[in-house]
Design an enzyme around this catalytic site. Sequence first.
Site, PDB file in Angstrom:
ATOM      1  N   VAL C  77      45.596 -30.428  91.776  1.00 38.36           N
ATOM      2  CA  VAL C  77      46.286 -31.270  90.809  1.00 38.36           C
ATOM      3  C   VAL C  77      47.586 -30.587  90.419  1.00 38.36           C
ATOM      4  O   VAL C  77      47.582 -29.404  90.059  1.00 38.36           O
ATOM      5  CB  VAL C  77      45.385 -31.451  89.558  1.00 38.36           C
ATOM      6  CG1 VAL C  77      46.078 -32.300  88.517  1.00 38.36           C
ATOM      7  CG2 VAL C  77      44.047 -32.046  89.948  1.00 38.36           C
ATOM      8  N   CYS C  78      48.683 -31.297  90.490  1.00 35.85           N
ATOM      9  CA  CYS C  78      49.982 -30.699  90.145  1.00 35.85           C
ATOM     10  C   CYS C  78      50.028 -30.335  88.666  1.00 35.85           C
ATOM     11  O   CYS C  78      49.794 -31.190  87.801  1.00 35.85           O
ATOM     12  CB  CYS C  78      51.110 -31.673  90.451  1.00 35.85           C
ATOM     13  SG  CYS C  78      52.692 -31.141  89.753  1.00 35.85           S
ATOM     14  N   VAL C  79      50.366 -29.097  88.370  1.00 36.43           N
ATOM     15  CA  VAL C  79      50.320 -28.612  86.980  1.00 36.43           C
ATOM     16  C   VAL C  79      51.324 -29.330  86.083  1.00 36.43           C
ATOM     17  O   VAL C  79      50.985 -29.748  84.970  1.00 36.43           O
ATOM     18  CB  VAL C  79      50.488 -27.071  86.912  1.00 36.43           C
ATOM     19  CG1 VAL C  79      51.812 -26.607  87.491  1.00 36.43           C
ATOM     20  CG2 VAL C  79      50.317 -26.578  85.487  1.00 36.43           C
TER      21      VAL C  79
END
Lengths: 121, 98, 119
Positions: C77-79
Site C-alpha cells: 500500500v502506498c504510504v
Amino acid sequence: MSEVKKFMFVNRKAPYGTIYALEALEVVLITAAFDQDVSLVFLDDGVFQLKKGQQTKGIEIKNFSPTYRALEGYDVEKLYVLKESMDARGLSEDDLLVPVTVLTTAEMGALMDEQDVVLSF
Amino acid sequence: MLHIVNKSPLENTALESCLNLAGAGDVLLIEDAVYAATVGNSFEPTLRAALGKVKIYALQPDLDARGMGDRLVAGVTAVDYSGFVDLTTSNKNCQSWL
Amino acid sequence: MKFGIVVNEGPYQHQSSDSAYLFAKAAIARGHEVWRVFFYHDGVNNASALTEPPQDDRHIVNRWSKLAEEHKVDLVVCVAAALRRGIKEENLAKGFRISGLGQLVEAGTKTDRLITFGD
C-alpha cells in the site's frame, strides 16, 4: 536497482477535478529518482494539466503545476503532447507551462509501442 | 501492444482515443467497455471500422454480468480471465486506458 | 511469467479491485507468479481492516489477505496515498504492508508485465 526500463506515464485527466494528475506526478518523480528512462505523455484532457496560469487559491487545493517546471531538475525531459488533443481544446504550445514535443497520433502510437512499462492516470 | 479499455464509449473517449492511437496490436474490452463490443449502439460503426486495424477482444464475464452476452459484434473475440492473462503474455507490453 | 498488478480504485465503489483480483487468480491458475500487487490512489482502501461488507457480499479485503497467504503475493500500500486517506498500520488488514512508491517502480522493473486496474 540496476535494471533500466522505459517507463511511460500517460496522463489523460484534467487537474483538480480528481487527484490522479497530482499522484501521477509523485510516481514520475520517484521513477526518475530510481534512474529509469521516463517519458510523460499528455493526451485528451491531460493536456489541461500543463495550462499556464493555474491559480488554485479559491478552491483551496494546492497548485502543483510548478512541479512540471521542476521536472527538468530530475532529468525528466521527455514530455510529449498529442497535437490532436491540444487542437481540440483550443490550446497551443504557447499556452503550456513547459516546453513539450508535439506528436501526431501515428508518432504517439509508435512511441507507446516501444515502452517496457506504461502507467496511465 | 495490448490495450486494455474499461469505459463505455458512449460516455467516455478512452476507447476512441485508444483506437486512434493503437497501431497494430490487440485491444481488450473489460468492465463497462464491453458495451462497445455489442451490436446496435451508436459506437458500433467505429468499432467495426477499427476491426480492420486491430484485433478486438471482450471479457465474457463482464458481457454476461451486463446481460449483453448474446449481442457480441461479429469479429470480436470473447475471452475469459484465463484468455485475458494469455493476451498479456502474448503481447510484449500493455497499457490500461484509464 | 512474473506479474505485477496496480490497483487504483477503492473496493465496492469501482469494479477495478474485483477485476484485478480475478486477473491475479487466473494468472496463478495459469502457472504464472503474481509477485506484487501495488495499491495506489483510492486503491489503498482495499487494505482497510475496518471493512465490513454485508454477509451475502464478497469480502474484497479478506480475499486479498487470503491470496497473499496462499500464494505469497506481496500486497503493498502506498504510504503517501494511504496517509491521505486514513489507512495506517493500526487499521491495516492482514497480508498488506505499507511502503513507498519505490515499490511501484520496482514492480515495473522486476516483473515481466505490470497490469493496471483503475478508473
